[in-house]
Design a protein around this motif. Structure first.
Motif, short mmCIF file in Angstrom:
data_model
loop_
_atom_site.label_atom_id
_atom_site.label_comp_id
_atom_site.label_asym_id
_atom_site.label_seq_id
_atom_site.Cartn_x
_atom_site.Cartn_y
_atom_site.Cartn_z
N SER A 1 1.03 -1.03 0.13
CA SER A 1 -0.08 0.20 0.46
C SER A 1 0.94 0.82 0.43
O SER A 1 0.47 2.34 0.59
CB SER A 1 -1.16 0.06 0.80
OG SER A 1 -1.56 -0.62 1.07
N VAL A 2 1.94 1.51 -0.90
CA VAL A 2 2.60 1.88 -0.72
C VAL A 2 2.00 3.51 -1.79
O VAL A 2 1.95 3.42 -2.77
CB VAL A 2 4.28 2.39 -1.67
CG1 VAL A 2 5.03 2.64 -1.77
CG2 VAL A 2 5.58 1.25 0.15
N ARG A 3 1.82 4.32 -1.14
CA ARG A 3 1.22 5.76 -2.12
C ARG A 3 2.24 7.15 -2.34
O ARG A 3 1.83 7.57 -3.03
CB ARG A 3 0.06 6.12 -1.74
CG ARG A 3 -1.10 4.99 -1.05
CD ARG A 3 -1.28 4.27 -2.90
NE ARG A 3 -2.73 3.22 -2.60
CZ ARG A 3 -2.46 2.06 -2.86
NH1 ARG A 3 -1.04 1.85 -2.95
NH2 ARG A 3 -2.96 1.25 -3.12
N THR A 4 2.97 6.63 -1.85
CA THR A 4 4.35 8.40 -2.19
C THR A 4 5.13 8.08 -3.04
O THR A 4 5.77 9.31 -2.78
CB THR A 4 5.26 8.26 -0.51
OG1 THR A 4 5.58 6.89 -0.13
CG2 THR A 4 4.24 8.26 0.96
N LEU A 5 5.40 7.10 -3.95
CA LEU A 5 6.03 7.01 -5.26
C LEU A 5 5.54 6.99 -6.34
O LEU A 5 4.58 6.30 -6.57
CB LEU A 5 7.32 5.62 -4.59
CG LEU A 5 8.01 5.83 -4.21
CD1 LEU A 5 8.33 4.05 -4.20
CD2 LEU A 5 8.78 6.47 -3.75
N SER B 1 12.79 11.60 -1.00
CA SER B 1 13.01 12.13 -0.21
C SER B 1 13.46 10.60 1.32
O SER B 1 13.96 9.12 0.75
CB SER B 1 12.11 12.53 0.80
OG SER B 1 11.64 11.78 1.15
N GLY B 2 13.73 11.03 2.62
CA GLY B 2 14.84 10.22 3.45
C GLY B 2 13.32 8.64 3.80
O GLY B 2 13.89 8.01 3.47
N GLY B 3 12.35 9.48 3.97
CA GLY B 3 10.90 8.01 3.86
C GLY B 3 10.64 7.59 3.13
O GLY B 3 9.89 6.27 3.12
N ALA C 1 15.59 6.78 11.40
CA ALA C 1 16.31 7.54 12.07
C ALA C 1 16.53 8.88 11.19
O ALA C 1 16.70 8.59 9.75
CB ALA C 1 17.59 6.88 12.32
N ALA C 2 16.91 10.08 11.61
CA ALA C 2 16.86 10.75 10.64
C ALA C 2 15.78 11.90 9.60
O ALA C 2 16.02 12.32 8.64
CB ALA C 2 18.20 11.52 10.22
N GLY D 1 11.79 12.94 9.35
CA GLY D 1 10.91 14.12 10.16
C GLY D 1 9.18 13.50 10.76
O GLY D 1 9.48 12.32 10.36
N VAL D 2 8.69 14.07 10.97
CA VAL D 2 7.52 13.17 11.89
C VAL D 2 6.77 12.49 10.69
O VAL D 2 6.33 11.71 11.15
CB VAL D 2 6.52 14.52 12.55
CG1 VAL D 2 5.65 14.02 13.26
CG2 VAL D 2 7.42 14.82 13.68
N ALA D 3 6.45 13.19 10.26
CA ALA D 3 5.20 12.70 8.50
C ALA D 3 6.15 11.49 7.98
O ALA D 3 5.28 10.10 8.25
CB ALA D 3 4.86 14.08 7.77
N GLN D 4 7.16 11.88 7.16
CA GLN D 4 8.12 10.34 6.64
C GLN D 4 7.63 9.34 7.85
O GLN D 4 7.63 8.89 7.51
CB GLN D 4 9.52 11.02 6.85
CG GLN D 4 9.22 12.19 5.44
CD GLN D 4 11.02 12.36 5.06
OE1 GLN D 4 11.73 11.94 5.86
NE2 GLN D 4 10.63 12.80 3.61
N THR D 5 8.33 9.86 9.61
CA THR D 5 8.46 8.77 10.24
C THR D 5 7.00 8.00 10.60
O THR D 5 7.24 6.41 10.48
CB THR D 5 8.80 9.29 12.17
OG1 THR D 5 9.68 9.72 11.85
CG2 THR D 5 8.48 7.83 12.56
#
Length: 259
Positions: free
Chosen positions: A132-136, A147-149, A174-175, A177-181
């Motif tokens: 369910s990856v929707r960020t790519l 991005s890091g996430g 690690a490293a 941000g809140v949304a990416q975490t």
């Protein structure tokens, strides 16, 4: 704790480097569909334990069982053959390659002696969709532009691409941000929901308490407790990490809450 049979069990494992004993009789159980957080202070032995599971540092003593069968994991190929994949903190991604080629790095599919680009792209998409990856936006995006996430997502998807059964994640937030975490933790939970056994190494107890089912605490090379996350507070886990015990542990042990 789940009644399901463990995927991975370690019993009484030891590891020493010369005169320095890093792991002392460590027990660990990983079950399908559960996230086991492995926590401990710097120098507690977390990295050595994970590298032992992965075959980088074979254990000196102890029993290593996978799906109920004793195994001898001498190198990373042995671990991969069992279905154990590790996502290390450095991710080991190549910035100059796209998502597909990073997911297949060193394991490219071939057809008639040529790299099978179409099959690789289709399976990469299928794996990401299954998680369910929707960020790519595109699997042909170069990793340098992510991005890091998103990078962490690619590394995790690569780990599950090979029909893995146990995935080990080394400090995946690690490293970030809140949304990416939040995105990565949701992905960790999805791995367990798909029936995989997940080992999460993290110093962030907020992340641990958000996503873990079980918490295994290493202290100076010994596994001092394995607890159900619902049975302890963050303060008690901090005490276990820093002192190897916590106030009220004897009473909890009597009630069967500490293993």
């Amino acid at each position: 704790m789940s009644s399901q049979e463990p995927l991975l069990e370690l019993r009484g494992v030891h590891k020493a480097f010369g005169p320095v004993e890093v792991l002392r009789g460590v027990d660990l159980t990983v079950r399908p569909g559960r996230v086991t957080a492995l926590v401990g202070d710097n120098g507690a032995g977390k990295s050595t334990l994970i590298k032992g599971i992965a075959g980088i540092y074979p254990f000196d003593e102890g029993e290593y069982t996978f799906e109920g069968t004793p195994v001898n994991v001498k190198n990373p190929r042995d671990a991969n053959a069992l279905g154990i994949e590790v996502v290390y903190q450095d991710l080991a991604l190549c910035d100059n390659l796209d998502v597909v080629h990073n997911m297949y790095l060193g394991r490219e599919l071939t057809k008639r002696g040529m790299v099978d680009q179409d099959s690789m792209e289709a399976r990469a998409r299928e794996t990401l969709n299954g998680l369910s990856v929707r960020t790519l936006q595109s699997v042909r995006t170069h990793v340098a532009a992510l991005s890091g996430g998103q990078r962490q997502t690619v590394a995790i998807a690569r780990a599950v691409l090979w029909n893995s059964k146990v995935v080990i994640l080394d400090e995946p937030t690690a490293a970030l941000g809140v949304a990416q975490t939040e995105q990565v933790l949701l992905l960790v939970r999805r791995l367990a929901d798909r029936g995989l056994g997940v080992i999460l190494i993290s110093h962030n107890l907020n992340d641990v308490f958000q996503v873990a089912d079980d918490i295994a605490v290493l202290y100076l090379g010994s596994m001092v407790a394995t607890v159900d996350r619902a049975d302890v507070t963050q303060g008690q886990v901090v005490q276990l990490i820093t002192t190897g015990t916590y106030e009220g542990r004897e009473a909890a042990a009597t009630n069967g809450e500490i293993r």
